[in-house]
Write a protein that holds these residues in place. Structure first.
Motif, PDB file in Angstrom:
ATOM      1  N   VAL A 312       0.846  -1.201   0.000  1.00 59.03           N
ATOM      2  CA  VAL A 312       0.000   0.000   0.000  1.00 59.03           C
ATOM      3  C   VAL A 312       0.885   1.256   0.000  1.00 59.03           C
ATOM      4  O   VAL A 312       1.836   1.347   0.773  1.00 59.03           O
ATOM      5  CB  VAL A 312      -0.923  -0.002   1.244  1.00 59.03           C
ATOM      6  N   GLY A 313       0.586   2.194  -0.902  1.00 53.15           N
ATOM      7  CA  GLY A 313       1.327   3.465  -0.904  1.00 53.15           C
ATOM      8  C   GLY A 313       2.573   3.460  -1.771  1.00 53.15           C
ATOM      9  O   GLY A 313       3.270   4.465  -1.855  1.00 53.15           O
ATOM     10  N   ALA A 314       2.853   2.323  -2.449  1.00 50.63           N
ATOM     11  CA  ALA A 314       4.095   2.262  -3.242  1.00 50.63           C
ATOM     12  C   ALA A 314       4.085   3.305  -4.364  1.00 50.63           C
ATOM     13  O   ALA A 314       5.061   4.018  -4.576  1.00 50.63           O
ATOM     14  CB  ALA A 314       4.276   0.864  -3.827  1.00 50.63           C
ATOM     15  N   TRP A 315       2.955   3.406  -5.076  1.00 49.55           N
ATOM     16  CA  TRP A 315       2.896   4.353  -6.195  1.00 49.55           C
ATOM     17  C   TRP A 315       3.030   5.791  -5.684  1.00 49.55           C
ATOM     18  O   TRP A 315       3.632   6.640  -6.329  1.00 49.55           O
ATOM     19  CB  TRP A 315       1.573   4.193  -6.981  1.00 49.55           C
ATOM     20  N   ARG A 316       2.419   6.058  -4.519  1.00 46.31           N
ATOM     21  CA  ARG A 316       2.524   7.421  -3.975  1.00 46.31           C
ATOM     22  C   ARG A 316       3.986   7.770  -3.725  1.00 46.31           C
ATOM     23  O   ARG A 316       4.455   8.847  -4.101  1.00 46.31           O
ATOM     24  CB  ARG A 316       1.731   7.545  -2.667  1.00 46.31           C
ATOM     25  N   LYS A 317       4.727   6.831  -3.126  1.00 46.43           N
ATOM     26  CA  LYS A 317       6.132   7.106  -2.812  1.00 46.43           C
ATOM     27  C   LYS A 317       6.908   7.415  -4.097  1.00 46.43           C
ATOM     28  O   LYS A 317       7.740   8.319  -4.136  1.00 46.43           O
ATOM     29  CB  LYS A 317       6.776   5.885  -2.132  1.00 46.43           C
ATOM     30  N   ILE A 318       6.621   6.633  -5.132  1.00 49.18           N
ATOM     31  CA  ILE A 318       7.331   6.843  -6.403  1.00 49.18           C
ATOM     32  C   ILE A 318       6.964   8.213  -6.991  1.00 49.18           C
ATOM     33  O   ILE A 318       7.828   8.993  -7.369  1.00 49.18           O
ATOM     34  CB  ILE A 318       6.976   5.715  -7.405  1.00 49.18           C
ATOM     35  N   LEU A 319       5.663   8.488  -7.006  1.00 44.27           N
ATOM     36  CA  LEU A 319       5.228   9.753  -7.621  1.00 44.27           C
ATOM     37  C   LEU A 319       5.744  10.969  -6.854  1.00 44.27           C
ATOM     38  O   LEU A 319       6.037  12.009  -7.442  1.00 44.27           O
ATOM     39  CB  LEU A 319       3.697   9.788  -7.717  1.00 44.27           C
ATOM     40  N   GLU A 320       5.885  10.799  -5.531  1.00 48.06           N
ATOM     41  CA  GLU A 320       6.415  11.917  -4.734  1.00 48.06           C
ATOM     42  C   GLU A 320       7.843  12.284  -5.153  1.00 48.06           C
ATOM     43  O   GLU A 320       8.217  13.449  -5.144  1.00 48.06           O
ATOM     44  CB  GLU A 320       6.387  11.571  -3.244  1.00 48.06           C
ATOM     45  N   VAL A 321       8.605  11.264  -5.508  1.00 51.40           N
ATOM     46  CA  VAL A 321       9.980  11.534  -5.943  1.00 51.40           C
ATOM     47  C   VAL A 321       9.959  12.403  -7.214  1.00 51.40           C
ATOM     48  O   VAL A 321      10.706  13.376  -7.341  1.00 51.40           O
ATOM     49  CB  VAL A 321      10.736  10.213  -6.205  1.00 51.40           C
ATOM     50  N   PHE A 322       9.050  12.056  -8.129  1.00 52.52           N
ATOM     51  CA  PHE A 322       8.963  12.840  -9.367  1.00 52.52           C
ATOM     52  C   PHE A 322       8.445  14.251  -9.084  1.00 52.52           C
ATOM     53  O   PHE A 322       8.906  15.231  -9.663  1.00 52.52           O
ATOM     54  CB  PHE A 322       8.063  12.125 -10.395  1.00 52.52           C
ATOM     55  N   GLU A 323       7.498  14.334  -8.170  1.00 52.14           N
ATOM     56  CA  GLU A 323       6.927  15.642  -7.839  1.00 52.14           C
ATOM     57  C   GLU A 323       7.999  16.552  -7.227  1.00 52.14           C
ATOM     58  O   GLU A 323       8.101  17.729  -7.568  1.00 52.14           O
ATOM     59  CB  GLU A 323       5.765  15.462  -6.868  1.00 52.14           C
TER      60      GLU A 323
END
Ligand code: ADP
Ligand code: ASP
Ligand code: MG
Length: 438
Positions: A312-323
């Motif tokens: 849970v939350g893996a995609w969020r962590k990845i997208l945060e890096v890009f953000e």
């Protein structure tokens, strides 16, 4: 009825183009609002007025004389005025501008003068009132348009005689001139149409509508007769550069039809853009592709990690890096335990290693790969939705022609099928789709 018209640079290039504009405007008494661009190229190899103005500013900045460029600008507009026997005081206007330049002028204000002179001349020629964009088109400090205030101001300025408005610029809350990005007169036209609740926004250019594919890749592509705002958004985002990509938002909000027309061929109906169409009466009902567009030079970052789908939350962590790196993720095709982020190579390059380091840190992936030289090609069409077999046909044709599909994306609205291919296959992929399905 009220029609708002925008004429692009090629329609404003010289006196003979002005004459075409006048006969188009006078052919219909509803055509009472005219938005104009700066003079464009008269022939290939000629200069756009806006480019000359940018060049003037660069000269000023480095303390090099811009007299000869300034003279070229004056000559272009004076020639239009003299040929059409107008009264506009180009000498006085240019003298005032020159004084301002000597005192120090912002780049935005200087480059906006191309549209300003065009509009003064066209108002004189048509006998319409000149309404300066700085009197109504208001930006917020963050660069967005203050639509409410702008619309109210333009409604007050509308005159029964008809008005001519310079495109491309408006005014900041502190009174300074600000321009849109290049090609922004299209947006001015859309805002004027929305402000005045126009019945149609006619965008007059040098092609008979939006073509189904880039004419530099496909020979003689067919113009699109009807396209929805959503389809157009997809096509223009991915490179069908006929209209500035922000043009559709103001007209879509008010459901105002947008009609792309050709100043050099006014009898052609061009392309009609609307929220939706009743496609049952469309003779080309069987064609499921509305248009094909694409761009080169993307990079794909693929993060794979066993068990990622249940984390849970893996995609969020990845997208945060890009953000955090201010990087726009264009598409994100995914598998069970992997996800790929498609970004432009130009935006990735400056922060590549920093992004990879951070992804390593927050995800601890099994593998982390970057592939460059990827092109995105999209087949866009509202008639693809809920029709079985479309993607199969597309992939089969690409395969038969030796084009390897690297990534696949389709939204649930089924408005498009987007494939990633190698840069070297870009033009061929577009030609194969066009020749197979159009
Ligand atoms: P204007 O000066 O009228 O705003 P632009 O030069 O901005 O005109 O846009 C029109 C040009 O867009 C056409 O002359 C054509 O070369 C180019 N173009 C690129 N892709 C397409 C497409 N899919 N359909 C039509 N024109 C296209
Ligand atoms: N003249 C400006 C440009 O060249 C704006 C426009 O033509 O829409 O970008
Ligand atoms: Mg344009």
């Amino acid at each position: 009825m009220l029609k708002v018209l925008k004429f692009g640079g090629s329609s404003m290039a010289d006196a003979s183009q002005y004459a075409k504009v006048k006969s188009i405007v006078e052919a219909d008494p509803d055509r009472r609002v005219v938005v104009v661009s700066a003079a464009g190229k008269r022939y290939s190899g000629d200069h756009k007025l806006t480019d000359l103005l940018y060049l003037c500013h660069a000269h000023l900045q480095y303390g090099v004389s811009c007299d000869s460029i300034f003279q070229m600008i004056f000559d272009r507009y004076a020639a239009i005025r003299d040929t059409l026997q107008l009264k506009t005081d180009i000498e006085g206007e240019m003298k005032r501008l020159r004084e301002q330049m000597d005192k120090g002028i912002s780049q935005d204000e200087l480059v906006s003068r191309g549209e300003y002179f065009s509009a003064m001349l066209m108002a004189d020629y048509l006998g319409y009132d000149f309404v300066d964009a700085s009197r109504w088109l208001q930006f917020n400090f963050d660069g967005s348009v203050n639509q409410k205030a702008s619309y109210a101001a333009l409604q007050q300025l509308m005159s029964p005689r008809g008005i001519v408005i310079p495109g491309f610029y408006g005014i900041m809350p502190d009174g300074k001139i600000k321009t849109f990005s290049r090609g922004g007169s299209d947006i001015t036209g859309a805002l004027a149409a929305a402000a005045l609740d126009a019945d149609v926004y006619e965008n007059w250019t040098d092609v008979s509508g939006i073509l189904m594919a880039d004419p530099r890749i496909v020979e003689n592509p067919r113009p699109i007769e009807r396209v929805t705002y959503n389809e157009l958004r997809e096509l223009s985002y991915l490179g069908a550069q006929v209209l500035h990509e922000l043009t559709i938002f103001p007209v879509r909000e008010k459901n105002i039809p947008l009609n792309i027309r050709n100043t050099n061929c006014p009898e052609h109906p061009g392309t009609l853009i609307l929220g939706s169409f009743d496609d049952n009466d469309d003779p080309a009902q069987e064609d499921f592709i509305t248009g094909i567009a694409g761009r080169k030079d993307y990079s794909v970052i693929t993060i794979a990690k066993h068990g990622m789908s249940s984390e849970v939350g893996a995609w969020r962590k990845i997208l945060e890096v890009f953000e955090k790196h201010n990087l726009n993720v264009e598409y994100a095709p995914s598998g069970i335990d992997n996800i790929s982020m498609v970004v432009t190579t130009a935006s990735l390059t400056p922060c590549l290693y920093s992004i990879l380091a951070e992804l390593e840190k927050v995800m601890k992936p099994d593998t982390l790969k970057v592939i460059d030289n990827i092109a995105i090609v999209a087949a866009v069409g509202r008639k693809m939705a809920f029709r079985t077999g479309v993607s199969g046909k597309i992939f089969a044709k690409l395969g038969e022609n030796g084009i390897n599909v690297r990534t696949i994306t389709q939204g649930p609205e089924e408005l498009n099928i987007i494939v990633g291919v190698d840069n070297k296959d870009f033009s061929n992929a577009i030609r194969v789709l066009y020749n197979s399905f159009v």
